[in-house]
Design a protein around this motif. Structure first.
Motif, PDB file in Angstrom:
ATOM      1  N   PHE A 171       0.827  -1.204   0.000  1.00 31.41           N
ATOM      2  CA  PHE A 171       0.000   0.000   0.000  1.00 31.41           C
ATOM      3  C   PHE A 171       0.870   1.266   0.000  1.00 31.41           C
ATOM      4  O   PHE A 171       0.492   2.288  -0.570  1.00 31.41           O
ATOM      5  CB  PHE A 171      -0.910  -0.022   1.233  1.00 31.41           C
ATOM      6  CG  PHE A 171      -1.991   1.020   1.242  1.00 31.41           C
ATOM      7  CD1 PHE A 171      -3.206   0.789   0.609  1.00 31.41           C
ATOM      8  CD2 PHE A 171      -1.814   2.229   1.906  1.00 31.41           C
ATOM      9  CE1 PHE A 171      -4.213   1.743   0.626  1.00 31.41           C
ATOM     10  CE2 PHE A 171      -2.817   3.183   1.934  1.00 31.41           C
ATOM     11  CZ  PHE A 171      -4.018   2.941   1.296  1.00 31.41           C
ATOM     12  N   PHE A 172       2.027   1.162   0.632  1.00 33.12           N
ATOM     13  CA  PHE A 172       2.940   2.313   0.712  1.00 33.12           C
ATOM     14  C   PHE A 172       4.070   2.233  -0.326  1.00 33.12           C
ATOM     15  O   PHE A 172       5.008   3.025  -0.264  1.00 33.12           O
ATOM     16  CB  PHE A 172       3.536   2.411   2.115  1.00 33.12           C
ATOM     17  CG  PHE A 172       2.535   2.820   3.162  1.00 33.12           C
ATOM     18  CD1 PHE A 172       2.346   4.147   3.479  1.00 33.12           C
ATOM     19  CD2 PHE A 172       1.759   1.868   3.807  1.00 33.12           C
ATOM     20  CE1 PHE A 172       1.416   4.532   4.439  1.00 33.12           C
ATOM     21  CE2 PHE A 172       0.826   2.233   4.768  1.00 33.12           C
ATOM     22  CZ  PHE A 172       0.647   3.576   5.085  1.00 33.12           C
ATOM     23  N   GLU A 173       3.965   1.320  -1.264  1.00 31.14           N
ATOM     24  CA  GLU A 173       5.044   1.066  -2.230  1.00 31.14           C
ATOM     25  C   GLU A 173       4.887   1.919  -3.493  1.00 31.14           C
ATOM     26  O   GLU A 173       4.000   1.689  -4.310  1.00 31.14           O
ATOM     27  CB  GLU A 173       5.045  -0.423  -2.613  1.00 31.14           C
ATOM     28  CG  GLU A 173       6.096  -0.809  -3.626  1.00 31.14           C
ATOM     29  CD  GLU A 173       7.502  -0.432  -3.178  1.00 31.14           C
ATOM     30  OE1 GLU A 173       8.058   0.531  -3.769  1.00 31.14           O
ATOM     31  OE2 GLU A 173       8.017  -1.081  -2.258  1.00 31.14           O
ATOM     32  N   PRO A 174       5.783   2.900  -3.719  1.00 33.32           N
ATOM     33  CA  PRO A 174       5.682   3.737  -4.918  1.00 33.32           C
ATOM     34  C   PRO A 174       6.030   3.012  -6.215  1.00 33.32           C
ATOM     35  O   PRO A 174       5.669   3.469  -7.302  1.00 33.32           O
ATOM     36  CB  PRO A 174       6.665   4.877  -4.640  1.00 33.32           C
ATOM     37  CG  PRO A 174       7.645   4.316  -3.672  1.00 33.32           C
ATOM     38  CD  PRO A 174       6.864   3.358  -2.825  1.00 33.32           C
ATOM     39  N   LYS A 175       6.703   1.862  -6.107  1.00 34.56           N
ATOM     40  CA  LYS A 175       7.055   1.108  -7.310  1.00 34.56           C
ATOM     41  C   LYS A 175       5.830   0.495  -8.006  1.00 34.56           C
ATOM     42  O   LYS A 175       5.938  -0.038  -9.103  1.00 34.56           O
ATOM     43  CB  LYS A 175       8.047  -0.009  -6.953  1.00 34.56           C
ATOM     44  CG  LYS A 175       9.419   0.489  -6.499  1.00 34.56           C
ATOM     45  CD  LYS A 175      10.185   1.115  -7.652  1.00 34.56           C
ATOM     46  CE  LYS A 175      11.669   1.273  -7.335  1.00 34.56           C
ATOM     47  NZ  LYS A 175      11.922   2.120  -6.157  1.00 34.56           N
ATOM     48  N   LEU A 176       4.676   0.591  -7.375  1.00 37.51           N
ATOM     49  CA  LEU A 176       3.455   0.164  -8.043  1.00 37.51           C
ATOM     50  C   LEU A 176       3.089   1.107  -9.182  1.00 37.51           C
ATOM     51  O   LEU A 176       2.283   0.760 -10.047  1.00 37.51           O
ATOM     52  CB  LEU A 176       2.283   0.101  -7.051  1.00 37.51           C
ATOM     53  CG  LEU A 176       2.330  -0.973  -5.953  1.00 37.51           C
ATOM     54  CD1 LEU A 176       1.088  -0.869  -5.085  1.00 37.51           C
ATOM     55  CD2 LEU A 176       2.441  -2.366  -6.546  1.00 37.51           C
ATOM     56  N   SER A 177       3.657   2.298  -9.179  1.00 38.15           N
ATOM     57  CA  SER A 177       3.341   3.294 -10.213  1.00 38.15           C
ATOM     58  C   SER A 177       4.439   3.354 -11.271  1.00 38.15           C
ATOM     59  O   SER A 177       5.582   2.959 -11.039  1.00 38.15           O
ATOM     60  CB  SER A 177       3.185   4.678  -9.578  1.00 38.15           C
ATOM     61  OG  SER A 177       4.427   5.119  -9.042  1.00 38.15           O
ATOM     62  N   LYS A 178       4.080   3.839 -12.426  1.00 39.25           N
ATOM     63  CA  LYS A 178       5.032   3.949 -13.542  1.00 39.25           C
ATOM     64  C   LYS A 178       6.199   4.856 -13.196  1.00 39.25           C
ATOM     65  O   LYS A 178       7.352   4.569 -13.526  1.00 39.25           O
ATOM     66  CB  LYS A 178       4.305   4.473 -14.790  1.00 39.25           C
ATOM     67  CG  LYS A 178       5.185   4.582 -16.027  1.00 39.25           C
ATOM     68  CD  LYS A 178       4.370   5.057 -17.225  1.00 39.25           C
ATOM     69  CE  LYS A 178       5.249   5.164 -18.464  1.00 39.25           C
ATOM     70  NZ  LYS A 178       4.457   5.615 -19.652  1.00 39.25           N
ATOM     71  N   SER A 179       5.924   5.965 -12.516  1.00 40.94           N
ATOM     72  CA  SER A 179       6.974   6.925 -12.170  1.00 40.94           C
ATOM     73  C   SER A 179       7.822   6.456 -11.000  1.00 40.94           C
ATOM     74  O   SER A 179       8.909   6.985 -10.772  1.00 40.94           O
ATOM     75  CB  SER A 179       6.340   8.273 -11.813  1.00 40.94           C
ATOM     76  OG  SER A 179       5.571   8.157 -10.614  1.00 40.94           O
ATOM     77  N   GLY A 180       7.330   5.467 -10.247  1.00 40.84           N
ATOM     78  CA  GLY A 180       8.031   5.029  -9.051  1.00 40.84           C
ATOM     79  C   GLY A 180       7.914   6.029  -7.914  1.00 40.84           C
ATOM     80  O   GLY A 180       8.699   5.995  -6.960  1.00 40.84           O
ATOM     81  N   GLN A 181       6.928   6.923  -8.010  1.00 47.68           N
ATOM     82  CA  GLN A 181       6.788   7.983  -7.010  1.00 47.68           C
ATOM     83  C   GLN A 181       5.407   8.049  -6.357  1.00 47.68           C
ATOM     84  O   GLN A 181       5.214   8.789  -5.404  1.00 47.68           O
ATOM     85  CB  GLN A 181       7.097   9.349  -7.665  1.00 47.68           C
ATOM     86  CG  GLN A 181       8.520   9.463  -8.178  1.00 47.68           C
ATOM     87  CD  GLN A 181       8.783  10.796  -8.851  1.00 47.68           C
ATOM     88  OE1 GLN A 181       7.854  11.559  -9.134  1.00 47.68           O
ATOM     89  NE2 GLN A 181      10.032  11.087  -9.113  1.00 47.68           N
TER      90      GLN A 181
END
Length: 418
Positions: free
Chosen positions: A92-102
């Motif tokens: 849930f707190f992982e930015p790597k789930l998004s394309k930008s990594g942010q």
């Protein structure tokens, strides 16, 4: 001189008489108000099953208010486990789930902001702005249909949709899955959450169910202290076989199941109204109990806000489609293409509503009192109908309430306890 004295004495007597009369009126008013509050406290200081039925319109199949459970009910396909919840929280707190990594799920659903983001509508990939407000998701596990328009059927379906939404996280599911598979700190957690029992024991270097429970308790303890779980998990050296197994378990389906499990654990633990429902009848003030009464009667709130989540889970047009104007949003209709759904949006849960501003699908109301005032007025909105093929129709449940100032204040006071 005597005449002046008589005049002054007369004025003083008149003043004293008026003062005494006013004081008697105040005392009487306070006594009457106290008696009224005592009446409502007596009505509600007992189990919910003994309360009088709320005022409900014909055709509404309401459910009575209920105390909150520890977690939302899981599904047969995705049973709850602590290991899965811990994995879901990390994801849930992982930015790597998004394309930008942010951008993480928590970017729009921040636990410090009641799992919302406190702005009208959220920002996503490349600072694009969505058209809808990020809702409080603490009670999301109690809904069969998710999002304001109900396009997701269940939390497992909902969890992946923001990841692929081009305005939100803008990722591709295979690429997202590969991003997580490259992060070694996830390997032990995926095995603990989805591996066979013996594989879980091998990862932890243990041999029994009792030892497994102890390790999970240690992990949960670290989590409650907001400490990083990685240090404990990374102390476990994985074999090549275990690494291969972990990578096989890192799938989009398991990622969705883990996030959904975490979201089912977000039920608030100690609201004042929940304590009241559990028998602590001193948890609410007289004014707040009066507000509860207004909520159940003259306020007409329980036509839509009932049950454990204080929501019917249905979709209603309350007059905020802004049809034919800049903020136009047709809501549920965009999914179903059914004319009756024009401008309809899902009834949100009222749990933690005091912390969930701004309000409505477009975040147009900055304060809770503003929302209450609009309901009191019956949402007097204007819809452009000239040349319109379809016309949104406001729900018949929306009617002027004509609550007075005292009633409005009491209703707001009650909502602040949820």
């Amino acid at each position: 001189m005597k005449k002046v004295t008589y005049i002054i004495t007369g004025f003083l007597c008149a003043y004293m008489l008026v003062s005494i009369t006013s004081l008697q009126g105040i005392v009487y008013a306070h006594t009457k108000e106290g008696d009224q509050y005592n009446e409502y406290r007596a009505k509600y200081s007992k189990p919910v099953s003994e309360w009088e039925k709320p005022h409900i319109d014909d055709g509404i199949s309401y459910k009575e208010m209920q105390a909150l459970p520890k977690i939302a009910k899981d599904t047969k396909e995705n049973p709850y486990t602590e290991a899965k919840m811990l994995l879901g929280k990390k994801l849930f707190f992982e930015p790597k789930l998004s394309k930008s990594g942010q951008i993480a799920c928590a970017s729009c659903h921040n636990p410090e902001l009641a799992f919302g983001d406190s702005i009208k509508t959220s920002f996503g990939h490349d600072r694009q702005r969505g058209k809808r407000n990020a809702p409080n998701i603490m009670m999301s596990g109690f809904f069969d249909e998710l999002f304001w328009d109900g396009r997701a059927k269940g939390l497992e379906s909902q969890a992946l949709m923001p990841i692929t939404n081009p305005i939100e996280m803008a990722h591709e599911l295979n690429a997202m899955q590969d991003s997580i598979a490259r992060l070694r700190e996830y390997y032990p957690l995926f095995i603990l959450a989805f591996g066979e029992t013996q594989k879980q024991y091998e990862v932890l270097g243990i041999e029994s169910k009792e030892e497994f429970k102890k390790v999970l308790l240690d992990l949960l303890s670290l989590d409650l202290q907001n400490k990083d779980l990685d240090s404990l998990l990374q102390s476990k050296t994985l074999s090549k076989e275990q690494i291969t197994l972990a990578k096989k378990l890192i799938t989009r389906e398991n990622i969705a199941k883990a996030i959904a499990t975490y979201e089912r654990s977000l039920v608030p633990k100690n609201t004042r109204f929940n304590r009241f429902l559990n028998g602590d009848y001193k948890a609410l003030s007289d004014k707040e109990i009066y507000g509860l009464h207004i909520f159940r009667t003259k306020g007409r709130c329980m036509n839509c806000h009932y049950g454990v989540a204080l929501s019917d889970g249905e979709f209603h047009n309350i007059g905020l489609s802004f049809y034919g104007r800049k903020l136009e949003d047709l809501g549920r209709y965009e999914i179903t293409k059914d004319e009756k759904d024009l401008g309809a949006f899902k009834t949100p849960s009222l749990i933690a509503v005091s912390k969930s501003a701004p309000y409505m699908h477009n975040g147009i109301f900055p304060t809770l009192r503003g929302v209450i005032n609009m309901y009191n007025a019956g949402f007097p909105t204007h819809t452009k109908t000239q040349h319109a093929i379809l016309t949104p129709k406001t729900s018949k449940l929306i009617q002027p309430l004509n609550l007075n100032k005292e009633e409005l204040e009491a209703l707001e006071a009650f909502l602040l306890t949820l």
